[in-house]
Design an enzyme around this catalytic site. Structure first.
Site, PDB file in Angstrom:
ATOM      1  CG  HIS A 137     -89.686 -49.904 -79.968  1.00  0.00           C
ATOM      2  ND1 HIS A 137     -89.773 -48.481 -79.620  1.00  0.00           N
ATOM      3  CD2 HIS A 137     -87.817 -50.791 -79.724  1.00  0.00           C
ATOM      4  CE1 HIS A 137     -88.598 -47.898 -79.630  1.00  0.00           C
ATOM      5  NE2 HIS A 137     -87.877 -48.914 -79.987  1.00  0.00           N
ATOM      6  CG  PHE A 154     -89.708 -44.904 -88.092  1.00  0.00           C
ATOM      7  CD1 PHE A 154     -90.602 -43.705 -88.505  1.00  0.00           C
ATOM      8  CD2 PHE A 154     -88.282 -44.945 -89.181  1.00  0.00           C
ATOM      9  CE1 PHE A 154     -89.495 -43.340 -89.656  1.00  0.00           C
ATOM     10  CE2 PHE A 154     -87.509 -43.610 -89.526  1.00  0.00           C
ATOM     11  CZ  PHE A 154     -89.032 -42.672 -89.773  1.00  0.00           C
ATOM     12  CB  CYS A 155     -91.413 -48.214 -82.639  1.00  0.00           C
ATOM     13  SG  CYS A 155     -93.159 -47.332 -82.448  1.00  0.00           S
ATOM     14  CB  ALA A 156     -86.752 -50.112 -85.310  1.00  0.00           C
TER      15      ALA A 156
END
Length: 459
Positions: A128, A377-379
């Site tokens: 992100h 995982f911020c993805a």
């Protein structure tokens, strides 16, 4: 099971890491060695970084704004740190080094400096930090390529469709979900061939592999100290002065201003500084910059062959062990592609008594002293896509990531703990507290410096 094997052969000593001998409480009442397998989120502190911070603290003072001798020392420390970053990243001698808080901050800084209307080409596989800073109406999405060759084709085709003018291609060095290495040099060459600039998110790459900015001819690199053993709140944007030099400062305030005078129209007229001060308003984080530089110097002097050999031996051990567990499904964009020390995996919902990733992560910590990450995982787009490929439910995944202080025993304990939890379930009762699983009750005491004798009782 691979986790029953003996220790691997000794290799040359790796740098000392603060907390490598940390012991953490588990629900049985014991203190066990901490098996830290969450380096992809945050790394511990190198001993050399710790010592560098200790040495500079007595000299801590204002940077570039004081006449006192301590201020002169702090100013020199801050500027020398830029040289360390240039060497570490393989940047040209005239590259700008702008200190930021982290990779997210660095890429947001760059986003504010783009010429108006600049198309930003990026894959949907980004963290992100590299996915979100850009103006929505400027983004050219490149999807999720099925192979490195497909990534090159998608980028080439998208660039051919764009008119002449400024363009930015955003790349990732290594995936924070799968660890897989991206073909940075090849994609940067395609970008240059179409007159586009490149920005590289090196947050996951920097602690594992050498950066070669000049060789790859990428225009900017963003990285974070907290991912590379310097957890003191500093990151950096390194690269070309183009677009940065004439842009309105990312932050407006002291240090970025050369002159401020009265203006009847808006109350003030400002003459902004040149680079790098233009984008470093406010009192700079000289301690964080010094820590980041110390980590860069340590990793550079260590040599990457040693880092890679240590990491790959652990990753192979981990992958072999996971493959022997029923229902464990590794996540991968491009199977067989080389990668850094990051391994994510889903759990088949019928694989055992406990398959909820968040609960497994909590129980690994509470019962085995093992730290892993659960989530997306911020993805989010990438992780959900990879989960769907495996046939897993679109919930959180698990991620284990190794570092300089990881040992074979840490990997073995993760594998043994995961196997036990899948077969038998947790040994304690767990409940959701503020959205997270925790033992109920949780007998693990906090360390004394927090001033609390034990964890608070659940409500």
């Amino acid at each position: 099971m691979p986790h029953s094997r003996g220790p691997r052969a000794d290799i040359s000593p790796l740098p000392a890491v603060i907390g490598a001998d940390l012991r953490v409480p588990v629900v049985s009442g014991e203190l066990v060695p901490h098996a830290n397998l969450d380096h992809a989120a945050t790394t511990p502190c190198l001993r050399r970084v710790h010592d560098a911070v200790r040495d500079v603290l007595p000299w801590y003072a204002s940077v570039h704004r004081g006449t006192g001798f301590a201020s002169q020392v702090s100013s020199r420390v801050y500027e020398q740190a830029r040289d360390s970053l240039r060497r570490f990243t393989g940047a040209a001698a005239n590259s700008e080094v702008l200190f930021t808080r982290n990779t997210t901050d660095a890429l947001n800084l760059l986003a504010r400096c783009l010429p108006r209307g600049t198309p930003v080409l990026r894959f949907d596989t980004e963290h992100h930090a590299a996915l979100l800073p850009w103006a929505t109406d400027s983004v050219v999405g490149l999807g999720m390529p099925d192979s490195p060759d497909a990534a090159a084709r998608l980028l080439s085709a998208a660039l051919r469709r764009l008119p002449a003018g400024p363009k930015l291609v955003v790349l990732t060095g290594a995936s924070n979900v799968t660890g897989e290495l991206w073909p940075v040099a090849e994609l940067a060459e395609i970008a240059r061939g179409h007159g586009a600039r490149t920005a590289l998110d090196a947050a996951q790459l920097a602690p594992h592999r050498p950066l070669r900015m000049a060789e790859w001819q990428v225009d900017w690199v963003a990285l974070s100290g907290h991912k590379m053993y310097a957890p003191f709140g500093a990151g950096a944007l390194i690269g070309s002065s183009e677009w940065l030099a004439g842009a309105r400062p990312y932050l407006a305030g002291g240090g970025a201003t050369a002159n401020v005078t009265a203006n009847s129209a808006d109350g003030a007229h400002v003459t902004w500084c040149g680079l790098p001060a233009r984008h470093e308003a406010g009192s700079p984080n000289v301690v964080g910059a010094h820590a980041l530089a110390a980590a860069c110097d340590e990793l550079t002097e260590l040599g990457w062959d040693l880092v890679t050999a240590h990491e790959q031996a652990l990753v192979e051990r981990l992958r072999e062990g996971l493959a022997a567990l029923p229902g464990v499904r590794p996540l991968s964009m491009w199977p067989g592609r080389p990668g850094v020390g990051v391994v994510s995996f889903a759990i088949d919902p019928h694989a055992g008594k406990t398959t909820d990733a968040d609960l497994l992560a909590a129980a690994l910590s509470a019962e085995h002293g093992v730290s892993v990450r659960s989530g997306l995982f911020c993805a989010h787009m990438l992780t959900r896509r990879l989960m769907s490929r495996t046939g897993a439910e679109p919930g959180p995944a698990l991620r284990a990531s190794v570092g300089l202080d990881t040992t074979p025993e840490h990997v073995d304990r993760l594998l043994a703990g995961l196997e036990q939890l899948l077969l038998d379930g947790p040994s304690s009762h767990y409940r959701l507290l503020d959205g997270r699983w925790a033992p109920d009750p949780d007998p693990r005491p906090f360390p004394a410096f927090l001033g609390e004798a034990e964890l608070p009782a659940p409500a």
